[in-house]
Design a protein around this motif. Structure first.
Motif, PDB file in Angstrom:
ATOM      1  N   LEU A 116      21.965   3.500 -10.709  1.00 33.47           N
ATOM      2  CA  LEU A 116      20.877   3.964  -9.853  1.00 33.47           C
ATOM      3  C   LEU A 116      19.612   4.300 -10.630  1.00 33.47           C
ATOM      4  N   ALA A 117      19.784   4.946 -11.790  1.00 29.64           N
ATOM      5  CA  ALA A 117      18.611   5.317 -12.578  1.00 29.64           C
ATOM      6  C   ALA A 117      17.806   4.081 -12.965  1.00 29.64           C
ATOM      7  N   GLN A 118      18.504   3.026 -13.381  1.00 35.08           N
ATOM      8  CA  GLN A 118      17.814   1.785 -13.738  1.00 35.08           C
ATOM      9  C   GLN A 118      17.216   1.108 -12.510  1.00 35.08           C
ATOM     10  N   ALA A 119      17.952   1.128 -11.402  1.00 34.25           N
ATOM     11  CA  ALA A 119      17.475   0.462 -10.193  1.00 34.25           C
ATOM     12  C   ALA A 119      16.188   1.093  -9.678  1.00 34.25           C
ATOM     13  N   PHE A 120      16.069   2.407  -9.789  1.00 37.78           N
ATOM     14  CA  PHE A 120      14.862   3.069  -9.291  1.00 37.78           C
ATOM     15  C   PHE A 120      13.640   2.778 -10.163  1.00 37.78           C
ATOM     16  N   THR A 121      13.858   2.329 -11.393  1.00 38.76           N
ATOM     17  CA  THR A 121      12.715   1.963 -12.240  1.00 38.76           C
ATOM     18  C   THR A 121      12.168   0.578 -11.901  1.00 38.76           C
ATOM     19  N   ALA A 122      12.865  -0.154 -11.026  1.00 43.82           N
ATOM     20  CA  ALA A 122      12.471  -1.523 -10.715  1.00 43.82           C
ATOM     21  C   ALA A 122      11.303  -1.597  -9.727  1.00 43.82           C
ATOM     22  N   PHE A 123      10.920  -0.474  -9.120  1.00 39.07           N
ATOM     23  CA  PHE A 123       9.803  -0.490  -8.177  1.00 39.07           C
ATOM     24  C   PHE A 123       9.112   0.868  -8.213  1.00 39.07           C
ATOM     25  N   SER A 124       7.877   0.898  -7.728  1.00 42.71           N
ATOM     26  CA  SER A 124       7.089   2.130  -7.818  1.00 42.71           C
ATOM     27  C   SER A 124       6.450   2.551  -6.500  1.00 42.71           C
ATOM     28  N   ASP A 125       6.454   1.690  -5.484  1.00 46.74           N
ATOM     29  CA  ASP A 125       5.782   2.037  -4.239  1.00 46.74           C
ATOM     30  C   ASP A 125       6.648   2.965  -3.399  1.00 46.74           C
ATOM     31  N   TYR A 126       5.980   3.753  -2.577  1.00 50.04           N
ATOM     32  CA  TYR A 126       6.656   4.753  -1.761  1.00 50.04           C
ATOM     33  C   TYR A 126       6.872   4.253  -0.330  1.00 50.04           C
ATOM     34  N   TRP A 127       7.930   4.759   0.283  1.00 48.36           N
ATOM     35  CA  TRP A 127       8.261   4.485   1.676  1.00 48.36           C
ATOM     36  C   TRP A 127       8.492   3.003   1.953  1.00 48.36           C
ATOM     37  N   SER A 128       8.909   2.263   0.951  1.00 48.56           N
ATOM     38  CA  SER A 128       9.188   0.835   1.110  1.00 48.56           C
ATOM     39  C   SER A 128      10.574   0.547   0.532  1.00 48.56           C
ATOM     40  N   PRO A 129      11.622   0.697   1.336  1.00 45.68           N
ATOM     41  CA  PRO A 129      12.997   0.563   0.820  1.00 45.68           C
ATOM     42  C   PRO A 129      13.281  -0.805   0.219  1.00 45.68           C
ATOM     43  N   ARG A 130      14.148  -0.804  -0.789  1.00 41.44           N
ATOM     44  CA  ARG A 130      14.657  -2.029  -1.402  1.00 41.44           C
ATOM     45  C   ARG A 130      16.145  -2.157  -1.101  1.00 41.44           C
ATOM     46  N   VAL A 131      16.581  -3.346  -0.745  1.00 36.12           N
ATOM     47  CA  VAL A 131      17.994  -3.573  -0.474  1.00 36.12           C
ATOM     48  C   VAL A 131      18.736  -3.726  -1.795  1.00 36.12           C
ATOM     49  N   ALA A 132      19.765  -2.896  -1.982  1.00 33.95           N
ATOM     50  CA  ALA A 132      20.542  -2.939  -3.220  1.00 33.95           C
ATOM     51  C   ALA A 132      21.938  -3.509  -3.015  1.00 33.95           C
ATOM     52  N   GLY A 133      22.381  -3.626  -1.763  1.00 32.37           N
ATOM     53  CA  GLY A 133      23.706  -4.166  -1.513  1.00 32.37           C
ATOM     54  C   GLY A 133      23.983  -4.280  -0.031  1.00 32.37           C
ATOM     55  N   ASP A 134      25.040  -5.025   0.299  1.00 30.46           N
ATOM     56  CA  ASP A 134      25.417  -5.257   1.686  1.00 30.46           C
ATOM     57  C   ASP A 134      26.864  -4.834   1.907  1.00 30.46           C
ATOM     58  N   ILE A 135      27.107  -4.154   3.030  1.00 29.45           N
ATOM     59  CA  ILE A 135      28.469  -3.799   3.436  1.00 29.45           C
ATOM     60  C   ILE A 135      28.630  -4.255   4.876  1.00 29.45           C
ATOM     61  N   ASN A 136      29.298  -5.384   5.072  1.00 27.07           N
ATOM     62  CA  ASN A 136      29.424  -5.968   6.407  1.00 27.07           C
ATOM     63  C   ASN A 136      28.038  -6.110   7.030  1.00 27.07           C
ATOM     64  N   THR A 137      27.760  -5.427   8.122  1.00 24.66           N
ATOM     65  CA  THR A 137      26.444  -5.536   8.758  1.00 24.66           C
ATOM     66  C   THR A 137      25.527  -4.369   8.402  1.00 24.66           C
ATOM     67  N   SER A 138      25.911  -3.589   7.400  1.00 18.00           N
ATOM     68  CA  SER A 138      25.072  -2.480   6.927  1.00 18.00           C
ATOM     69  C   SER A 138      24.518  -2.800   5.548  1.00 18.00           C
ATOM     70  N   GLN A 139      23.512  -2.041   5.159  1.00 17.98           N
ATOM     71  CA  GLN A 139      22.887  -2.244   3.853  1.00 17.98           C
ATOM     72  C   GLN A 139      22.728  -0.917   3.127  1.00 17.98           C
ATOM     73  N   ILE A 140      22.848  -1.003   1.806  1.00 22.99           N
ATOM     74  CA  ILE A 140      22.506   0.110   0.930  1.00 22.99           C
ATOM     75  C   ILE A 140      21.084  -0.145   0.440  1.00 22.99           C
ATOM     76  N   LYS A 141      20.212   0.844   0.682  1.00 18.04           N
ATOM     77  CA  LYS A 141      18.814   0.687   0.314  1.00 18.04           C
ATOM     78  C   LYS A 141      18.391   1.832  -0.605  1.00 18.04           C
ATOM     79  N   LEU A 142      17.477   1.540  -1.506  1.00 12.93           N
ATOM     80  CA  LEU A 142      16.895   2.554  -2.371  1.00 12.93           C
ATOM     81  C   LEU A 142      15.431   2.728  -1.987  1.00 12.93           C
ATOM     82  N   ALA A 143      14.982   3.972  -1.967  1.00 10.58           N
ATOM     83  CA  ALA A 143      13.594   4.229  -1.590  1.00 10.58           C
ATOM     84  C   ALA A 143      13.050   5.410  -2.376  1.00 10.58           C
ATOM     85  N   LYS A 144      11.755   5.334  -2.646  1.00  6.73           N
ATOM     86  CA  LYS A 144      11.038   6.468  -3.236  1.00  6.73           C
ATOM     87  C   LYS A 144      10.139   7.062  -2.168  1.00  6.73           C
TER      88      LYS A 144
END
Length: 207
Positions: free
Chosen positions: A93-121
């Motif tokens: 997670l620490a490395q993944a959060f360094t991959a982007f800098s904009d706020y309120w714009s989630p990034r998809v980090a993984g898929d679980i069936n029809t759900s998604q894991i997203k990271l956001a600042k």
């Protein structure tokens, strides 16, 4: 908006990111000289939500059997590899959060069936909204998240999470400098829910 950029001799992914930032969350479709897997990957890994492959398919530029169907099949394989993370690949997670800098714009980090894991600042306060059909889980990784509801506020610290049921109006706010959050929600979830604002992101980038 469409951009052609492989005549540019510098760092192409950086150029794509800069262009996407200038467009302020408007969809940027990359096109022009996408005639090999490396260039397709560069376009999709640099915050461009889409790309166009036209003449390359007709010219048989990709290393597949001759014929349009075979060329399309090769590009589809590239897309599947890019947009579906291997199920047993670990994420730091620490490395993944360094991959982007904009706020309120989630990034998809993984898929679980029809759900998604997203990271956001998060920084500052978001917009009041609700989701008609989707529940959301907010897991705070760093910072403090204040979730405003119409009848109360709840502060969520690092290592804590909160689930917001569908239909419940809410407004996230990052206290202090910024807040890093992991979201778990259906893949149909729009970040601004039932409202459209300048923070609405229709097409999410992936990490």
């Amino acid at each position: 908006m469409t951009a052609q950029r492989y005549r540019f001799m510098g760092n192409v992914p950086d150029l794509i990111r800069q262009y996407a930032t200038l467009c302020q969350n408007k969809p940027v479709i990359m096109a022009g000289s996408l005639d090999r897997a490396k260039r397709v990957r560069a376009s999709t890994s640099a915050d461009a939500p889409g790309f166009a492959v036209r003449t390359a398919l007709l010219d048989g530029a990709f290393p597949a059997s001759p014929g349009l169907a075979q060329q399309i099949g090769y590009v589809q394989t590239i897309i599947r590899q890019l947009y579906r993370r291997k199920p047993m690949e670990k994420i730091n997670l620490a490395q993944a959060f360094t991959a982007f800098s904009d706020y309120w714009s989630p990034r998809v980090a993984g898929d679980i069936n029809t759900s998604q894991i997203k990271l956001a600042k998060f920084k500052g306060m978001f917009d009041w909204h609700h989701h008609e059909h989707e529940d959301e889980l907010f897991l705070v990784v760093s910072g403090t998240l204040r979730m405003h509801f119409r009848d109360r506020d709840i502060d969520i610290e690092a290592g804590e999470f909160i689930i917001v049921p569908h239909g419940v109006e809410h407004c996230p706010e990052a206290l202090g400098n910024e807040c890093h959050v992991v979201l778990l929600e259906p893949n149909t979830t729009l970040n601004t829910g039932n409202v459209t604002t300048d923070r609405t992101v229709h097409t999410l980038s992936r990490i």
